[in-house]
Enzyme design. Structure first.
Site, PDB file in Angstrom:
ATOM      1  N   GLU A   9      41.502  34.172  46.160  1.00 37.60           N
ATOM      2  CA  GLU A   9      40.237  34.342  46.872  1.00 37.60           C
ATOM      3  C   GLU A   9      39.359  33.122  46.700  1.00 37.60           C
ATOM      4  O   GLU A   9      39.451  32.424  45.685  1.00 37.60           O
ATOM      5  CB  GLU A   9      39.478  35.544  46.286  1.00 37.60           C
ATOM      6  CG  GLU A   9      39.751  36.809  47.018  1.00 37.60           C
ATOM      7  CD  GLU A   9      39.129  37.997  46.322  1.00 37.60           C
ATOM      8  OE1 GLU A   9      38.249  37.822  45.462  1.00 37.60           O
ATOM      9  OE2 GLU A   9      39.550  39.110  46.634  1.00 37.60           O
ATOM     10  N   LYS A  20      36.339  31.046  45.559  1.00 38.76           N
ATOM     11  CA  LYS A  20      35.416  31.209  44.426  1.00 38.76           C
ATOM     12  C   LYS A  20      34.069  30.630  44.828  1.00 38.76           C
ATOM     13  O   LYS A  20      33.953  29.441  45.123  1.00 38.76           O
ATOM     14  CB  LYS A  20      35.942  30.497  43.178  1.00 38.76           C
ATOM     15  CG  LYS A  20      35.046  30.728  41.957  1.00 38.76           C
ATOM     16  CD  LYS A  20      35.636  30.109  40.712  1.00 38.76           C
ATOM     17  CE  LYS A  20      35.002  30.608  39.428  1.00 38.76           C
ATOM     18  NZ  LYS A  20      33.565  30.397  39.324  1.00 38.76           N
ATOM     19  N   ARG A  22      26.665  36.557  40.160  1.00 38.92           N
ATOM     20  CA  ARG A  22      27.397  37.822  40.236  1.00 38.92           C
ATOM     21  C   ARG A  22      26.425  38.960  40.505  1.00 38.92           C
ATOM     22  O   ARG A  22      25.340  38.995  39.921  1.00 38.92           O
ATOM     23  CB  ARG A  22      28.099  38.033  38.878  1.00 38.92           C
ATOM     24  CG  ARG A  22      29.088  39.181  38.826  1.00 38.92           C
ATOM     25  CD  ARG A  22      30.398  38.752  39.412  1.00 38.92           C
ATOM     26  NE  ARG A  22      31.438  39.742  39.258  1.00 38.92           N
ATOM     27  CZ  ARG A  22      32.400  39.684  38.356  1.00 38.92           C
ATOM     28  NH1 ARG A  22      32.426  38.704  37.476  1.00 38.92           N
ATOM     29  NH2 ARG A  22      33.343  40.599  38.313  1.00 38.92           N
ATOM     30  N   ARG A  69      24.941  40.074  36.097  1.00 39.67           N
ATOM     31  CA  ARG A  69      26.006  40.085  35.108  1.00 39.67           C
ATOM     32  C   ARG A  69      25.482  40.484  33.728  1.00 39.67           C
ATOM     33  O   ARG A  69      26.210  40.980  32.892  1.00 39.67           O
ATOM     34  CB  ARG A  69      26.587  38.681  35.085  1.00 39.67           C
ATOM     35  CG  ARG A  69      27.609  38.470  34.077  1.00 39.67           C
ATOM     36  CD  ARG A  69      28.309  37.191  34.426  1.00 39.67           C
ATOM     37  NE  ARG A  69      29.048  36.757  33.279  1.00 39.67           N
ATOM     38  CZ  ARG A  69      29.824  35.700  33.267  1.00 39.67           C
ATOM     39  NH1 ARG A  69      29.938  34.962  34.335  1.00 39.67           N
ATOM     40  NH2 ARG A  69      30.473  35.366  32.192  1.00 39.67           N
ATOM     41  N   GLU A 118      29.471  38.244  44.857  1.00 39.58           N
ATOM     42  CA  GLU A 118      28.753  37.030  44.436  1.00 39.58           C
ATOM     43  C   GLU A 118      27.706  36.685  45.503  1.00 39.58           C
ATOM     44  O   GLU A 118      28.039  36.568  46.685  1.00 39.58           O
ATOM     45  CB  GLU A 118      29.772  35.889  44.281  1.00 39.58           C
ATOM     46  CG  GLU A 118      29.220  34.609  43.714  1.00 39.58           C
ATOM     47  CD  GLU A 118      29.336  34.508  42.182  1.00 39.58           C
ATOM     48  OE1 GLU A 118      29.690  35.514  41.522  1.00 39.58           O
ATOM     49  OE2 GLU A 118      29.059  33.417  41.658  1.00 39.58           O
ATOM     50  N   PHE A 148      33.856  41.332  46.782  1.00 38.11           N
ATOM     51  CA  PHE A 148      35.293  41.203  46.525  1.00 38.11           C
ATOM     52  C   PHE A 148      35.906  42.415  45.837  1.00 38.11           C
ATOM     53  O   PHE A 148      37.093  42.443  45.584  1.00 38.11           O
ATOM     54  CB  PHE A 148      35.626  39.914  45.759  1.00 38.11           C
ATOM     55  CG  PHE A 148      34.744  39.640  44.560  1.00 38.11           C
ATOM     56  CD1 PHE A 148      34.893  40.350  43.390  1.00 38.11           C
ATOM     57  CD2 PHE A 148      33.776  38.645  44.625  1.00 38.11           C
ATOM     58  CE1 PHE A 148      34.099  40.087  42.299  1.00 38.11           C
ATOM     59  CE2 PHE A 148      32.963  38.376  43.529  1.00 38.11           C
ATOM     60  CZ  PHE A 148      33.131  39.099  42.371  1.00 38.11           C
ATOM     61  N   LYS A 168      40.806  31.636  37.203  1.00 36.86           N
ATOM     62  CA  LYS A 168      40.038  30.713  38.054  1.00 36.86           C
ATOM     63  C   LYS A 168      40.719  29.349  38.075  1.00 36.86           C
ATOM     64  O   LYS A 168      41.287  28.904  37.061  1.00 36.86           O
ATOM     65  CB  LYS A 168      38.590  30.620  37.588  1.00 36.86           C
ATOM     66  CG  LYS A 168      38.385  30.302  36.143  1.00 36.86           C
ATOM     67  CD  LYS A 168      36.904  30.324  35.784  1.00 36.86           C
ATOM     68  CE  LYS A 168      36.725  30.238  34.284  1.00 36.86           C
ATOM     69  NZ  LYS A 168      35.350  30.167  33.850  1.00 36.86           N
TER      70      LYS A 168
HETATM   71  P1  ATP Z   1      32.153  29.610  35.820  1.00 31.81           P
HETATM   72  O1  ATP Z   1      31.187  29.101  34.805  1.00 31.81           O
HETATM   73  O2  ATP Z   1      33.436  28.890  35.858  1.00 31.81           O
HETATM   74  O3  ATP Z   1      31.555  29.926  37.145  1.00 31.81           O
HETATM   75  P2  ATP Z   1      31.809  31.983  34.544  1.00 31.81           P
HETATM   76  O4  ATP Z   1      31.919  31.690  33.109  1.00 31.81           O
HETATM   77  O5  ATP Z   1      30.469  32.175  35.145  1.00 31.81           O
HETATM   78  O6  ATP Z   1      32.635  30.951  35.325  1.00 31.81           O
HETATM   79  P3  ATP Z   1      34.152  33.382  34.934  1.00 31.81           P
HETATM   80  O7  ATP Z   1      34.482  34.779  34.721  1.00 31.81           O
HETATM   81  O8  ATP Z   1      34.788  32.410  34.045  1.00 31.81           O
HETATM   82  O9  ATP Z   1      32.602  33.273  34.871  1.00 31.81           O
HETATM   83  O10 ATP Z   1      34.469  33.008  36.439  1.00 31.81           O
HETATM   84  C1  ATP Z   1      34.422  34.031  37.335  1.00 31.81           C
HETATM   85  C2  ATP Z   1      33.079  34.085  38.025  1.00 31.81           C
HETATM   86  O11 ATP Z   1      33.216  33.536  39.312  1.00 31.81           O
HETATM   87  C3  ATP Z   1      32.696  35.508  38.252  1.00 31.81           C
HETATM   88  O12 ATP Z   1      31.915  35.974  37.181  1.00 31.81           O
HETATM   89  C4  ATP Z   1      31.934  35.498  39.544  1.00 31.81           C
HETATM   90  O13 ATP Z   1      30.555  35.398  39.268  1.00 31.81           O
HETATM   91  C5  ATP Z   1      32.387  34.244  40.236  1.00 31.81           C
HETATM   92  N1  ATP Z   1      33.161  34.470  41.471  1.00 31.81           N
HETATM   93  C6  ATP Z   1      33.007  33.762  42.618  1.00 31.81           C
HETATM   94  N2  ATP Z   1      33.870  34.159  43.555  1.00 31.81           N
HETATM   95  C7  ATP Z   1      34.596  35.160  43.034  1.00 31.81           C
HETATM   96  C8  ATP Z   1      35.663  35.977  43.537  1.00 31.81           C
HETATM   97  N3  ATP Z   1      36.144  35.844  44.766  1.00 31.81           N
HETATM   98  N4  ATP Z   1      36.164  36.910  42.698  1.00 31.81           N
HETATM   99  C9  ATP Z   1      35.692  37.063  41.441  1.00 31.81           C
HETATM  100  N5  ATP Z   1      34.704  36.318  40.924  1.00 31.81           N
HETATM  101  C10 ATP Z   1      34.153  35.374  41.698  1.00 31.81           C
END
Ligand code: ATP
Length: 576
Positions: free
Chosen positions: A246, A248, A253, A268, A298, A336, A419
């Site tokens: 998907e 990103k 969130r 979040r 998101e 999503f 990711k």
């Molecule tokens: P990063 O700092 O890399 O953005 P993070 O630490 O905030 O990541 P992670 O869980 O590592 O959080 O990365 C997933 C985050 O990406 C999710 O918490 C969400 O907010 C975001 N996101 C964006 N698009 C999507 C998607 N299609 N599906 C799930 N999460 C997504």
């Protein structure tokens, strides 16, 4: 016998003196074992210095000036005297303690809790007066020690070094007899997110209570999180078979709860953020056809149809001028996942089933979109999708397992979601989300600001913040001003117990571990100066050549990069 507030105040006093995590845990175990089961819920909130679960409104709305007036009213002292004492002692709780001489009436924890709830909920005209009166009434009935802690709770400054995590440990020992149950209890907490309800259920039913929790509408679950890899091929090692890749999106969130016309949006960190994004609430009300549903997505900022950077979106996180900013920085949401639908939990459904259900209950609009993606077992298809996404200006992709066990796992950072970002693909350096716990005074042109920030990673094992780097570059003038403003309310006079700082890193100013910033770093090395991972590796780890990237208001201190993640990165980079 109902638990006397005196007993809780004695617990606070004991915890305040203690610095060892294990001892703090044992003190809590003893306390929770001896109180009636019916008081566990309230005691759990109050031991964290709060009045309810994190997802409810927990601020009492008492500024220091208001609390001073309550102290004056209760002690019948003149404001000048209270002011003078505050200057001397530096803590209004200590002032209230020194002025209190009452305490004949017996306060119970239930009485205190109910009054604090009334303080929180006082609204409308004269609400400030009402709040002050309620606090003053409590103070009049309190002993000196009780008064001290009541004032600190009222101001949201209890600071005993007790975190949710300490309570989960204590519950495991007090109510199930074994720390081995800790993980199951944490898994339940990720679903129920109400520490009081969890504690009470465990007290009543033991470990069996963990089976009772499931998602429901109106109460958020912790968000499922993603792991990361270094190469696209690794995704296929971790997720065999078909992968749903998907887009990103780099935004915030949001978990949306729909119950008829009532829509609640949680961040979040489980804060209720609906008021900040009215257009998303409206779009969900119109565009989600199910009667009840919990959705995951998101939010991003958009301009002329293009997705804008995260920093711009963060300007929407405001209490005032919401309407003006709504026009200035419009947003949309990409959904999503669906976790709950028309009375049924979907947590244990596979991802493809959930996504299909999601599509079936959505009427897409300008503001409400289904996340784009492809499903394939072929690496070149996924790679091509990734490249297209990056070309469109997105961060990268999230690869999701489509297997029969691709459940929604609240609060878990597992291999079911991975990711893959453009930074990793370009072999760029790592970024870390670190908690600012101190600063060093600025010199020269930085006079009046700070020279560098002392940043820490989160040790999930003991709830402490361990220093990992000192960030002195990457700041623009605007960043300096904003960081100064954001950090000011968190300034503390002495180091808190949760902070592990050793010489020579002692900062000029300490902060409560609250603000998270994203930091880019070049390399992780061993360092005797920092405390990160010291317990495990015998020497600390440090991040070299750190650069400030941005403030991460969407993250709380316990969402920061963990010591475990840092050790894993260090080992990986030093083995290849
Ligand atoms: P990063 O700092 O890399 O953005 P993070 O630490 O905030 O990541 P992670 O869980 O590592 O959080 O990365 C997933 C985050 O990406 C999710 O918490 C969400 O907010 C975001 N996101 C964006 N698009 C999507 C998607 N299609 N599906 C799930 N999460 C997504």
């Amino acid at each position: 016998m109902p638990t006397a507030f005196k007993n809780l105040a004695a617990l606070y006093a004991e915890l305040e003196k203690e610095t060892s995590y294990l001892k703090i845990r044992d003190i809590l175990v003893r306390f929770f074992k001896q109180i009636p089961r019916g008081d566990v819920k309230t005691a759990a909130y109050l031991s964290l210095g709060t009045v309810g679960p994190h997802y409810e409104k927990t601020e009492l709305g008492i500024a220091e000036k208001m609390a001073m007036r309550a102290v004056c009213a209760a002690s019948e002292e003149l404001p000048q005297k209270v002011k003078r004492l505050l200057l001397q002692k530096g803590d209004l709780g200590d002032v209230a303690e020194s002025l209190s001489s009452h305490g004949k009436n017996k306060l119970t924890i239930q009485k205190v809790h109910q009054t604090l709830l009334a303080v929180r909920d006082a609204a409308g005209e004269r609400s400030q007066e009402k709040k002050i009166q309620l606090i003053a009434k409590l103070l009049k009935q309190a002993s000196p020690t009780e008064a001290k802690y009541l004032v600190r709770i009222a101001l949201g400054k209890l600071r005993l070094g007790v975190a949710d995590k300490s309570l989960l440990d204590a519950f495991a020992l007090a109510f199930t007899g074994s720390i081995a149950n800790r993980q199951r209890i944490e898994d339940s907490y990720n679903v129920c997110t109400d520490i009081g309800w969890l504690g009470e259920s465990l007290a009543k039913r033991g470990i069996k209570a963990t089976e009772q929790f499931d998602i429901s509408v109106g109460r958020p679950v912790q968000s499922m999180l993603a792991q990361r890899v270094n190469a696209v091929a690794e995704i296929f090692e971790k997720i065999p078979g078909e992968i749903s890749a998907e887009e990103k999106y780099d935004g915030e969130r949001m978990q949306i709860h729909k119950n008829g016309d009532r829509i609640i949006a949680f961040s979040r960190r489980l804060e209720n953020i609906g008021a900040q994004y009215p257009e998303i609430i409206e779009a969900a009300r119109k565009g989600i056809t199910a009667k009840t549903a919990v959705l995951d997505g998101e939010v991003v900022a958009v301009k002329n149809g293009k997705i804008m950077p995260f920093q711009l979106l963060m300007q929407r996180r405001r209490k005032y001028d919401v309407e003006a900013y709504r026009a200035k920085i419009p947003t949309k949401i990409f959904l999503f996942d669906v976790l709950y639908l028309n009375g049924r939990s979907l947590l244990k459904k596979s991802y493809p089933e959930r996504k299909k259900l999601l599509a079936s209950i959505m009427r897409e609009s300008e503001r409400l979109k289904l996340a784009g993606g492809v499903t394939s077992a072929r690496i070149n298809v996924i790679q091509a999708f990734f490249e297209r996404s990056v070309k469109r200006g997105l961060e990268g992709i999230i690869a999701k397992s489509t297997g029969p066990d691709s459940f929604y796992r609240p609060g878990k950072r597992g291999w079911a979601w991975i990711k893959w970002k453009k930074e990793y693909a370009q072999g760029m350096r790592e970024t870390f989300d670190l908690v600012v716990i101190g600063s060093y005074a600025g010199k020269g042109i930085r006079k009046g600001f700070f020279g560098a920030l002392l940043c820490a990673a989160y040790n999930k094992q003991n709830g402490q913040f361990e220093t990992f780097t000192k960030v002195g570059s990457g700041f623009t003038e605007k960043d300096f001003a904003q960081l100064k403003k954001e950090l000011r309310p968190f300034e503390i006079k002495t180091k808190q117990k949760l902070l592990r700082v050793e010489k020579p890193m002692i900062p000029d100013t300490y902060y409560e571990p609250r603000l998270v910033i994203e930091v880019l770093g070049a390399e992780i090395t061993k360092s005797p100066n920092h405390t990160a991972a010291k317990d495990i590796l015998k020497t600390g780890l440090a991040l070299r050549f750190p650069r400030f990237i941005r403030i991460r208001k969407d993250k709380g201190p316990t969402d920061a990069t963990t010591i475990k993640q840092i050790i894993a990165l260090y080992k990986r980079n030093n083995s290849s």
